[in-house]
Motif scaffolding. Structure first.
Motif, short mmCIF file in Angstrom:
data_model
loop_
_atom_site.label_atom_id
_atom_site.label_comp_id
_atom_site.label_asym_id
_atom_site.label_seq_id
_atom_site.Cartn_x
_atom_site.Cartn_y
_atom_site.Cartn_z
N ASN A 1 0.80 -1.22 0.00
CA ASN A 1 0.00 0.00 0.00
C ASN A 1 0.83 1.27 0.00
OD1 ASN A 1 -2.38 -1.52 0.09
ND2 ASN A 1 -2.16 -1.77 2.28
N GLY A 2 1.75 1.36 -0.93
CA GLY A 2 2.52 2.58 -1.06
C GLY A 2 3.79 2.63 -0.26
N GLY A 3 4.26 1.51 0.28
CA GLY A 3 5.56 1.51 0.96
C GLY A 3 6.64 1.99 0.02
N THR A 4 7.62 2.68 0.55
CA THR A 4 8.64 3.31 -0.29
C THR A 4 10.02 3.12 0.33
OG1 THR A 4 7.06 5.00 -0.99
CG2 THR A 4 9.39 5.52 -1.29
N VAL A 5 11.03 2.96 -0.52
CA VAL A 5 12.42 2.96 -0.10
C VAL A 5 13.10 4.13 -0.79
CG1 VAL A 5 14.61 1.71 -0.09
CG2 VAL A 5 12.48 0.45 0.19
N ASN A 6 13.68 5.04 0.00
CA ASN A 6 14.44 6.16 -0.51
C ASN A 6 15.91 5.95 -0.18
OD1 ASN A 6 12.16 7.71 -1.39
ND2 ASN A 6 11.77 8.23 0.74
N ILE A 7 16.76 5.95 -1.20
CA ILE A 7 18.20 5.85 -1.00
C ILE A 7 18.79 7.11 -1.63
CG2 ILE A 7 20.28 4.50 -1.44
CD1 ILE A 7 18.46 2.04 -1.76
N ALA A 8 19.21 8.05 -0.77
CA ALA A 8 19.57 9.38 -1.29
C ALA A 8 20.76 9.98 -0.55
CB ALA A 8 18.37 10.31 -1.15
N ASN A 9 21.56 10.72 -1.31
CA ASN A 9 22.62 11.56 -0.76
C ASN A 9 23.63 10.80 0.10
OD1 ASN A 9 21.40 13.85 -2.00
ND2 ASN A 9 19.89 13.81 -0.36
N ASN A 10 23.97 9.60 -0.32
CA ASN A 10 25.00 8.81 0.33
C ASN A 10 26.30 8.97 -0.46
OD1 ASN A 10 23.34 7.26 2.41
ND2 ASN A 10 22.22 6.86 0.53
N LEU A 11 27.43 8.87 0.24
CA LEU A 11 28.74 9.01 -0.39
C LEU A 11 29.58 7.78 -0.10
CD1 LEU A 11 31.09 10.63 -1.72
CD2 LEU A 11 31.57 11.56 0.57
N VAL A 12 30.13 7.19 -1.17
CA VAL A 12 31.11 6.11 -1.05
C VAL A 12 32.34 6.58 -1.80
CG1 VAL A 12 31.67 3.73 -1.61
CG2 VAL A 12 29.32 4.33 -0.98
N ARG A 13 33.50 6.56 -1.12
CA ARG A 13 34.72 6.97 -1.81
C ARG A 13 35.95 6.35 -1.16
NH1 ARG A 13 35.97 13.23 -0.19
NH2 ARG A 13 37.37 12.65 1.49
N ASN A 14 37.02 6.30 -1.94
CA ASN A 14 38.30 5.77 -1.50
C ASN A 14 38.18 4.34 -0.98
OD1 ASN A 14 39.33 8.28 -2.15
ND2 ASN A 14 39.21 9.04 -0.06
N PHE A 15 37.78 3.45 -1.87
CA PHE A 15 37.66 2.03 -1.57
C PHE A 15 38.71 1.32 -2.41
CE2 PHE A 15 35.99 -2.24 -2.16
CZ PHE A 15 35.53 -2.55 -0.89
N ASN A 16 39.62 0.60 -1.75
CA ASN A 16 40.71 -0.09 -2.43
C ASN A 16 40.58 -1.58 -2.17
OD1 ASN A 16 43.18 -1.33 -3.09
ND2 ASN A 16 44.28 0.58 -2.83
N ASP A 17 40.38 -2.35 -3.23
CA ASP A 17 40.22 -3.80 -3.13
C ASP A 17 41.31 -4.47 -3.96
OD1 ASP A 17 39.33 -6.42 -2.92
OD2 ASP A 17 37.83 -6.17 -4.49
N ALA A 18 42.22 -5.16 -3.30
CA ALA A 18 43.29 -5.87 -3.99
C ALA A 18 42.81 -7.21 -4.54
CB ALA A 18 44.46 -6.10 -3.04
N GLY A 19 41.61 -7.63 -4.19
CA GLY A 19 41.13 -8.97 -4.55
C GLY A 19 40.45 -9.05 -5.90
N ARG A 20 39.83 -10.20 -6.11
CA ARG A 20 39.14 -10.49 -7.36
C ARG A 20 37.63 -10.48 -7.15
NH1 ARG A 20 41.01 -15.96 -8.78
NH2 ARG A 20 41.36 -16.16 -6.57
N SER A 21 37.18 -9.78 -6.13
CA SER A 21 35.77 -9.76 -5.77
C SER A 21 34.97 -8.84 -6.67
CB SER A 21 35.62 -9.27 -4.32
OG SER A 21 36.32 -10.11 -3.45
N GLY A 22 33.67 -9.13 -6.74
CA GLY A 22 32.76 -8.20 -7.40
C GLY A 22 32.47 -7.04 -6.46
N GLY B 1 20.94 11.41 -5.88
CA GLY B 1 22.02 12.16 -5.25
C GLY B 1 23.11 11.33 -4.60
N ASN B 2 23.21 10.05 -4.91
CA ASN B 2 24.25 9.20 -4.35
C ASN B 2 25.53 9.36 -5.17
OD1 ASN B 2 22.61 7.63 -2.30
ND2 ASN B 2 21.43 7.30 -4.17
N VAL B 3 26.69 9.31 -4.50
CA VAL B 3 27.97 9.45 -5.19
C VAL B 3 28.86 8.26 -4.80
CG1 VAL B 3 30.07 10.84 -5.43
CG2 VAL B 3 27.84 11.96 -5.20
N ILE B 4 29.39 7.57 -5.82
CA ILE B 4 30.36 6.50 -5.62
C ILE B 4 31.57 6.88 -6.46
CG2 ILE B 4 30.86 4.05 -5.88
CD1 ILE B 4 27.83 3.55 -5.59
#
Length: 167
Positions: free
Chosen positions: A109-130, A152-155
């Protein structure tokens, strides 16, 4: 009444200075019935390189914010969170790193998920992961319209020096 009447809040937490010799890292997990507000949390330190650090040989898979199984007519908000300066040093790690994941929501009945204005930065992965930036999986609307809003999300500044990376 019912599951849709509940709303849980996780806000203004700081998770940093973690040195991980082995195992997975899950920083915030909201799991259960009802809606969630996951707001203004800091994972890692914007000003300190490698503030969450997993050693070579650790086989560490990283999960930033995981939000699962919310049966609700209300609004779930994941907003204003920062994930930064994460280093995973094991070149043999397999798995998928998730920055923000919403899964198995039954919105009614109109449930909503808002994912907004989050910041992800400077992530270093030496592996073979997705790597998955933002994932919304198994989200279904029952008994009316339901919405997922991403804005408004930034990666940025994701480093994967291992040339055999899977994706």
């Amino acid at each position: 009444s019912g599951a849709g009447a509940y709303k849980s809040v996780i806000s203004n937490n700081i998770i940093k200075n973690i040195y991980q010799p082995a195992g997975s890292i899950t920083c915030i997990r909201a799991h259960g019935l009802g809606a969630f507000d996951i707001l203004n949390n800091t994972i890692g330190d914007l000003n300190t390189p490698n503030s969450i650090d997993a050693l070579p040989g650790s086989a560490t898979v990283f999960a930033g914010i995981i939000c699962r199984y919310g049966d609700s007519t209300k609004v779930t908000n994941i907003s204003g969170n920062t994930i930064s300066n994460i280093r995973l040093q094991d070149a043999n790690t397999l798995g998928t790193h998730n920055f923000i994941e919403v899964g198995a929501f039954l919105l009614t009945n109109g449930g909503t998920v808002n994912i907004a204005n989050n910041l992800v930065r400077n992530f270093n992965d030496a592996g073979r992961s997705g790597i998955t930036g933002i994932s919304c999986a198994y989200v279904a609307g029952w008994g009316g319209y339901s919405y997922i809003n991403l804005s408004g999300n930034v990666i940025e500044s994701i480093s994967r020096p291992n040339t055999s990376a899977t994706d």
